[in-house]
Scaffold this active site. Structure first.
Site, PDB file in Angstrom:
ATOM      1  N   SER A  50      66.063  -0.569 -22.253  1.00 22.17           N
ATOM      2  CA  SER A  50      64.831  -1.337 -22.445  1.00 22.17           C
ATOM      3  C   SER A  50      64.290  -1.075 -23.864  1.00 22.17           C
ATOM      4  CB  SER A  50      63.815  -0.968 -21.367  1.00 22.17           C
ATOM      5  OG  SER A  50      62.745  -1.864 -21.341  1.00 22.17           O
ATOM      6  N   ARG A  92      49.711  -2.308 -15.681  1.00 27.16           N
ATOM      7  CA  ARG A  92      50.911  -1.708 -15.105  1.00 27.16           C
ATOM      8  C   ARG A  92      51.447  -2.561 -13.954  1.00 27.16           C
ATOM      9  NH1 ARG A  92      55.582   1.174 -15.294  1.00 27.16           N
ATOM     10  NH2 ARG A  92      55.896   2.442 -13.433  1.00 27.16           N
ATOM     11  N   ASP A 133      68.387  -8.991 -14.053  1.00 26.31           N
ATOM     12  CA  ASP A 133      67.350  -8.639 -15.037  1.00 26.31           C
ATOM     13  C   ASP A 133      66.876  -9.909 -15.733  1.00 26.31           C
ATOM     14  OD1 ASP A 133      65.747  -7.618 -17.052  1.00 26.31           O
ATOM     15  OD2 ASP A 133      67.284  -6.319 -17.916  1.00 26.31           O
ATOM     16  N   HIS A 189      65.443  -5.468 -13.848  1.00 17.61           N
ATOM     17  CA  HIS A 189      65.438  -4.690 -15.086  1.00 17.61           C
ATOM     18  C   HIS A 189      65.577  -3.194 -14.820  1.00 17.61           C
ATOM     19  CE1 HIS A 189      64.616  -3.795 -19.255  1.00 17.61           C
ATOM     20  NE2 HIS A 189      63.583  -3.040 -18.921  1.00 17.61           N
ATOM     21  N   ASP A 190      65.051  -2.733 -13.709  1.00 14.15           N
ATOM     22  CA  ASP A 190      65.122  -1.311 -13.377  1.00 14.15           C
ATOM     23  C   ASP A 190      66.532  -0.856 -13.004  1.00 14.15           C
ATOM     24  OD1 ASP A 190      62.546  -0.589 -13.916  1.00 14.15           O
ATOM     25  OD2 ASP A 190      61.877  -0.521 -11.828  1.00 14.15           O
TER      26      ASP A 190
END
Length: 367
Positions: A145, A214, A315, A348-349
């Site tokens: 990232s 967040r 992602d 994405h994680d």
């Protein structure tokens, strides 16, 4: 494994891309394993936006394991029995490196008087850290990232200082969509009643705004399939023990709502709102080709490293096409590069979790 929390003050002022100069500059970092007598086994890990130097040791604010504890350690893909692993908190951060919460020249926290920094500034500071540690060349530079952005910038700024560069779930430029998501988060923070122009350190912090920022960002780290599998439309158990009942109000009825609120509130205990603004702005400014006339290949013209670019099929924050864009530029520059797209339900994680095949890719390339 060691947990030697360390901070180092750079010997010289740090020039920034904005034209400002930052001084003094403290870099907080963690290190694991032993540096070889030849100083040739160092692996530098760059952290992502909400990460920090605690890559493989308990976080002092939360007590939770390091953010990449499953990847870094003895006999793990990045093996600390073989490598000397370093991870530094970026400048602009809030875990010991110089940032908005640091005491400025006026004897109080910088707040919004902290100069805007870029990804290149962060990398320049970490380069100075390596100089001070006497490490001229890395065995590998690794990042996912925003950490991948730093790894690419490191290869461009210091073309002979890394033998290997591993980039996961990243891009060579920030997209308009991602800039837009960041702006939503920044506006949420600045709309908080406790924002006070960023000068909140001696009063209540803008935690509500930071929590919303967040929450919004965390959605982008996940995939629709992953959210559906994990939560679906399930209603959470009520405080009175009632299961699956709608409140017909605006409490967290759905499990996914409760999860996001938990993510938001937990984040405020370990992160600074000003740092969130500064780091997201650094990411938004990132465009590695910009200073090379728009030609990304020229950013890698002098590199001696070999590269591995990894993307994840779910992602949508940094999709596979962003990885392919980097690979095409490296090919045009004549740099050796391998490319892997992994199938993951985690969005994405995926680079942080147990994605099938990821451990083998990391172990094989770093070795």
């Amino acid at each position: 494994m060691q947990d030697p929390a360390t901070a180092l003050i750079l010997p010289d002022p740090l020039p920034l891309d904005s034209g400002a100069t930052l001084s003094p500059v403290t870099i907080a970092y963690e290190h694991y394993g032993q540096l070889s007598p030849e100083r040739d086994n160092a692996v530098l890990i760059f952290h992502a936006l909400t990460g920090d130097q605690y890559v493989a040791s308990p976080h002092p604010a939360t007590g939770k394991p390091g953010w990449w504890n499953r990847m870094v350690g003895p006999d793990k893909p990045i093996d600390t029995d073989r490598y000397y692993v370093i991870c530094a908190n970026v400048i602009g951060g809030c875990m010991g490196s110089t940032g908005p919460a640091s005491i400025g020249p006026e004897g109080k926290p910088y707040g919004q008087h902290f100069p805007v920094v870029t990804i290149h500034d962060m990398v320049r500071a970490i380069g100075r850290l390596l100089d001070t540690l006497g490490i001229e060349r890395l065995h590998a530079a690794v990042g996912g990232s925003m950490g991948g952005m730093q790894a690419l910038a490191f290869a461009s700024q210091f073309p002979t200082r890394a033998e290997r560069v591993l980039v996961l779930a990243s891009a060579a430029r920030q997209s308009a969509q991602n800039i837009a998501f960041h702006e939503v988060g920044r506006q949420a923070i600045m709309a908080d009643a406790n924002w006070n122009g960023g000068d909140y350190y001696e009063a209540a912090h803008p935690d509500a705004g930071l929590a919303v920022a967040r929450m919004a960002a965390h959605i982008t780290y996940l995939s629709e399939a992953g959210l559906t599998e994990k939560f679906g439309r399930r209603l959470q158990q009520r405080p009175d023990g009632t299961d699956g009942a709608k409140s017909f109000g605006f409490e967290a009825d759905f499990e996914v709502e409760s999860y996001l609120r938990y993510q938001g509130s937990g984040f405020t205990r370990r992160f600074d709102a000003n740092s969130y603004l500064y780091i997201t702005r650094a990411m938004d400014y990132f465009d590695l080709a910009e200073e090379h006339g728009g030609r990304l290949a020229d950013a890698f013209a002098n590199t001696t490293a070999r590269f591995c670019i990894v993307s994840f099929d779910t992602d949508w924050l940094y999709p596979t096409e962003e990885g392919r864009h980097i690979v095409r530029a490296l090919n045009a520059a004549g740099a050796p590069v391998s490319f892997v797209e992994l199938s993951s339900p985690y969005g994405h994680d995926g680079f942080l979790l147990e994605t099938p095949g990821l451990d083998e890719v990391v172990r094989g390339f770093v070795s």
